[in-house]
Design a protein around this motif. Structure first.
Motif, PDB file in Angstrom:
ATOM      1  N   UNK A   3       8.208 -26.800  30.174  1.00 58.01           N
ATOM      2  CA  UNK A   3       9.107 -26.822  28.783  1.00 58.01           C
ATOM      3  C   UNK A   3      10.853 -27.135  29.404  1.00 58.01           C
ATOM      4  N   UNK A   4      11.290 -28.083  29.104  1.00 63.42           N
ATOM      5  CA  UNK A   4      11.001 -28.568  28.203  1.00 63.42           C
ATOM      6  C   UNK A   4      10.552 -30.190  28.459  1.00 63.42           C
ATOM      7  N   UNK A   5      11.240 -31.001  29.671  1.00 67.87           N
ATOM      8  CA  UNK A   5      11.187 -32.440  30.202  1.00 67.87           C
ATOM      9  C   UNK A   5       9.054 -32.787  29.830  1.00 67.87           C
ATOM     10  N   UNK A   6       8.777 -32.089  30.504  1.00 65.32           N
ATOM     11  CA  UNK A   6       7.204 -31.972  30.422  1.00 65.32           C
ATOM     12  C   UNK A   6       6.648 -32.348  29.024  1.00 65.32           C
ATOM     13  N   UNK A   7       7.409 -32.062  27.686  1.00 64.26           N
ATOM     14  CA  UNK A   7       6.584 -32.667  26.879  1.00 64.26           C
ATOM     15  C   UNK A   7       7.212 -33.853  25.930  1.00 64.26           C
ATOM     16  N   UNK A   8       7.922 -34.314  26.783  1.00 61.42           N
ATOM     17  CA  UNK A   8       8.523 -35.955  26.378  1.00 61.42           C
ATOM     18  C   UNK A   8       7.437 -37.207  26.816  1.00 61.42           C
ATOM     19  N   UNK A   9       7.489 -37.425  25.500  1.00 64.12           N
ATOM     20  CA  UNK A   9       5.960 -38.646  25.370  1.00 64.12           C
ATOM     21  C   UNK A   9       5.356 -39.075  24.034  1.00 64.12           C
ATOM     22  N   UNK A  10       4.432 -39.438  23.707  1.00 61.24           N
ATOM     23  CA  UNK A  10       3.673 -40.013  22.834  1.00 61.24           C
ATOM     24  C   UNK A  10       3.082 -38.422  22.052  1.00 61.24           C
ATOM     25  N   UNK A  11       3.778 -38.505  20.835  1.00 61.74           N
ATOM     26  CA  UNK A  11       3.031 -37.185  20.038  1.00 61.74           C
ATOM     27  C   UNK A  11       3.935 -36.388  20.450  1.00 61.74           C
ATOM     28  N   UNK A  12       5.495 -36.236  20.883  1.00 62.31           N
ATOM     29  CA  UNK A  12       5.777 -34.961  21.145  1.00 62.31           C
ATOM     30  C   UNK A  12       7.692 -34.913  21.124  1.00 62.31           C
TER      31      UNK A  12
END
Length: 354
Positions: A57-66
């Protein structure tokens, strides 16, 4: 203190450099600090952030669909308004920017400042405040419930909705719905060590646990004796399923009037009707094998209560550096929320269906 670091004051920057090296689709800005991923055209940009030390959390959840972007502060310290402002400017493509804000005093103040300044610039912006922790109503860090691992539910589900074309208002409404239908509760077996402090943030005896701990080591309901995992998880589930009425008051940004509005809502009823998604979250220092032991106990406790869990997620998703312990998050979902949860996602820390 034993840490895999060079210097305390370069920890966050060097970890951002490592993230960028491993995931070339992520773009990194170092002054001010933010990370982003180019968003699909005409999609609402979703931005989160908070103190470092809770990875992924949070940078690891950057990408397509998030998420579209994230603003990492120093360890356990809120990011600053200039980080949020520059990130929003970078990711806005005309459809607006939605901020996800965990309910901590520093985060609230800094995000609110950023929202007001972005509004003055003409950027369409919205907010969702996340307060899923049912262990306390107030703490030294919050006014009301804390935002913890249930943040993942909000970021994933709204991320899918934005990709499917939901506009800013619809994404904002959906984010609040998910937050209101989410409850989390955490337990610590041992404290974490913040690099700048150089020692554990609190002390527990060998036979003690912190029942209801926050993700920065904030106290919860009580310190109690360590129990076997089945008994401990049953106590956690009792807290999560407690339907004692409780009124929550949260602020959100009114884009039409350009001001803050307070709204009140009661807790969503949790019972044995409907379907639930469960997140068994490690706090950083617990073996994954033990988390699956918790998952077994949660599944058994849910069956005893007639609760229908339709999706499980197990692992380290909202950590507290090297804290030993776990949290359980439950989302009471509708068919629409479940469909959005199952939608494809491709981020460093969460991937399926791609």
């Amino acid at each position: 203190m034993k840490k895999l670091i060079n210097q305390i004051d370069t920890v966050v920057t060097e970890q951002m450099e490592g993230l960028a090296a491993c995931w070339p689709h992520l773009q990194v800005n170092y002054d001010p600090r933010f990370i982003w991923h180019p968003q699909h055209e005409n999609a609402v940009a979703l931005v989160s952030g908070g103190g470092s030390g809770h990875e992924p959390l949070h940078a690891g959840f950057i990408g397509t669909g998030m998420l579209t972007g994230a603003c990492p502060g120093e360890v356990f310290t809120s990011p600053t308004p200039d980080q949020m402002i520059e990130c929003a400017r970078k990711v806005d493509n005309g459809a607006g920017v939605l901020f996800f804000i965990k309910n901590y005093t520093g985060d609230i103040l800094n995000f609110e400042t950023a929202v007001e300044m972005l509004h003055e610039e003409g950027i369409n912006v919205g907010t969702v405040i996340i307060d899923d922790d049912v262990a306390v109503k107030d703490s030294l860090y919050t006014a009301g419930r804390r935002g913890v691992a249930g943040t993942l539910f909000v970021e994933k589900i709204v991320g899918a909705a934005a990709l499917q074309g939901y506009n800013l208002e619809a994404c904002e409404t959906l984010g609040r719905e998910v937050n209101n239908a989410t409850r989390s509760f955490g337990v610590a077996l041992a404290a974490c060590t913040v690099p700048a402090a150089g020692k554990p943030s609190f002390e527990l005896a060998d036979n003690e646990i912190e029942f209801g701990v926050g993700i920065h080591g904030e106290p919860g309901i009580e310190r109690r004796s360590l129990q076997d995992v089945d008994t401990l998880v049953d106590s956690v589930m009792a807290q999560l399923m407690d339907d004692t009425p409780w009124l929550r008051t949260l602020r959100h940004w009114d884009r039409h009037t350009g001001g803050w509005v307070e709204t009140t809502s009661t807790n969503t009823q949790f019972d044995n009707h409907g379907e639930y998604i469960v997140l068994i979250n490690g706090l950083g220092g617990t073996p994954e094998s033990e988390l699956y032991g918790v998952a077994r106990a949660v599944t058994h406790a849910a069956q005893q209560r007639g609760i229908n869990i339709v999706r499980h997620l197990v692992g380290n998703y909202c950590t507290s550096l090297d804290m030993a312990g776990f949290s359980v998050s439950l989302l009471k979902c509708t068919p629409t929320l479940l469909q959005l949860w199952d939608a494809p996602v491709n981020t460093p820390a969460l991937r399926w269906g791609c």
